[in-house]
Design an enzyme around this catalytic site. Structure first.
Site, PDB file in Angstrom:
ATOM      1  CG  ASN A  57      -2.158  -0.865   0.961  1.00 18.68           C
ATOM      2  OD1 ASN A  57      -3.056  -0.492   0.221  1.00 18.68           O
ATOM      3  ND2 ASN A  57      -2.166  -2.055   1.551  1.00 18.68           N
ATOM      4  CG  HIS A  98      -9.586  -3.542   9.075  1.00 17.50           C
ATOM      5  ND1 HIS A  98      -8.632  -4.083   9.914  1.00 17.50           N
ATOM      6  CD2 HIS A  98     -10.643  -4.395   9.117  1.00 17.50           C
ATOM      7  CE1 HIS A  98      -9.100  -5.199  10.447  1.00 17.50           C
ATOM      8  NE2 HIS A  98     -10.316  -5.405   9.980  1.00 17.50           N
ATOM      9  CG  MET A 150       0.865  -5.500  11.406  1.00 18.21           C
ATOM     10  SD  MET A 150      -0.815  -5.447  10.709  1.00 18.21           S
ATOM     11  CE  MET A 150      -1.514  -6.911  11.464  1.00 18.21           C
TER      12      MET A 150
HETATM   13  C1  GRF Z   1      -3.258  -4.486   4.109  1.00 18.77           C
HETATM   14  O1  GRF Z   1      -3.972  -5.532   3.572  1.00 18.77           O
HETATM   15  C2  GRF Z   1      -4.098  -3.648   5.029  1.00 18.77           C
HETATM   16  O2  GRF Z   1      -5.458  -3.772   4.786  1.00 18.77           O
HETATM   17  C3  GRF Z   1      -3.802  -4.199   6.390  1.00 18.77           C
HETATM   18  O3  GRF Z   1      -2.473  -4.636   6.330  1.00 18.77           O
HETATM   19  C4  GRF Z   1      -2.132  -4.984   4.999  1.00 18.77           C
HETATM   20  C5  GRF Z   1      -0.815  -4.344   4.693  1.00 18.77           C
HETATM   21  O4  GRF Z   1      -0.273  -4.781   3.494  1.00 18.77           O
HETATM   22  N1  GRF Z   1      -4.033  -3.179   7.383  1.00 18.77           N
HETATM   23  P1  GRF Z   1       0.967  -4.016   2.840  1.00 18.77           P
HETATM   24  O5  GRF Z   1       2.077  -3.979   3.889  1.00 18.77           O
HETATM   25  O6  GRF Z   1       0.517  -2.657   2.441  1.00 18.77           O
HETATM   26  O7  GRF Z   1       1.367  -4.874   1.670  1.00 18.77           O
END
Ligand code: GRF
Length: 181
Positions: free
Chosen positions: A15, A100, A80
């Site tokens: 992301n 989320h 997290m």
């Molecule tokens: C995402 O799927 C988001 O929804 C959740 O954690 C994941 C993070 O993925 N909160 P990334 O590190 O962005 O690949």
């Protein structure tokens, strides 16, 4: 007015990558995990990276980074840890955003994708929300829905949801920025 954001991550940073590629002005990236893949993504984009495993240290340093880089929004992208009440209260209202992988208020917390599959819901999705002191409980900004297929696995669902996240997160952040200009 240029809007600057800081991003908090813990993991792979897909992301974060989508946010950077969308042209949003990411001024710093902070992780609670020294080995987070997203740190390499930020470094490649010449964005300053920092990591602290201790949450209290991370929060106090992030407060300083927000002042140093003059950031307007703090974006959680796969971060997290639950931010402390003290930290949240120290920030301006509606200035921290999270994504989320469920249709909140269903399936809060970790393993949201697994929870949705186990429950047997037919639709799930992605929620973007402001962060308050609770767990995935803040004001909802936007959501997107997908139908769960018969043969769905955690991996296949995660891939499909992330594809949505990578479009919805940058566009939502941009919409918020534009609305505040
Ligand atoms: C995402 O799927 C988001 O929804 C959740 O954690 C994941 C993070 O993925 N909160 P990334 O590190 O962005 O690949």
């Amino acid at each position: 007015m240029v809007y600057n954001v800081g991003v908090l991550i813990s993991g792979s940073g897909s992301n974060l990558n989508a946010i950077i590629r969308s042209g949003i002005n990411v001024k710093f990236v902070v992780s609670n995990n020294h080995n987070a893949g997203g740190l390499c993504i930020a470094k490649k984009a010449n964005i300053p990276v920092y990591s602290w495993e201790s949450l209290s240290k991370l929060e106090s340093e992030v407060s300083k980074l927000i002042l140093k880089y003059n950031t307007d929004l703090l974006i959680l992208a796969g971060f997290m840890r639950l931010l402390s009440s003290n930290f949240i209260q120290s920030m301006p209202k509606l200035s921290i955003i999270n994504i989320h992988p469920s249709l909140l208020p269903a399936f809060k917390g970790a393993n949201a994708i697994e929870q949705a599959l186990k429950y047997g819901v037919k639709y799930t999705g992605v929620t973007i929300h402001y962060v308050d002191e609770g767990m995935d409980s803040g004001l909802i900004i936007d959501q997107a829905t997908i139908k769960i297929e018969e043969s769905e696995t955690i991996i296949s669902l995660q891939k499909r949801l992330q594809k949505i996240e990578h479009k919805l997160y940058p566009s939502t952040i941009k919409r918020i920025i534009d609305s505040r200009k």
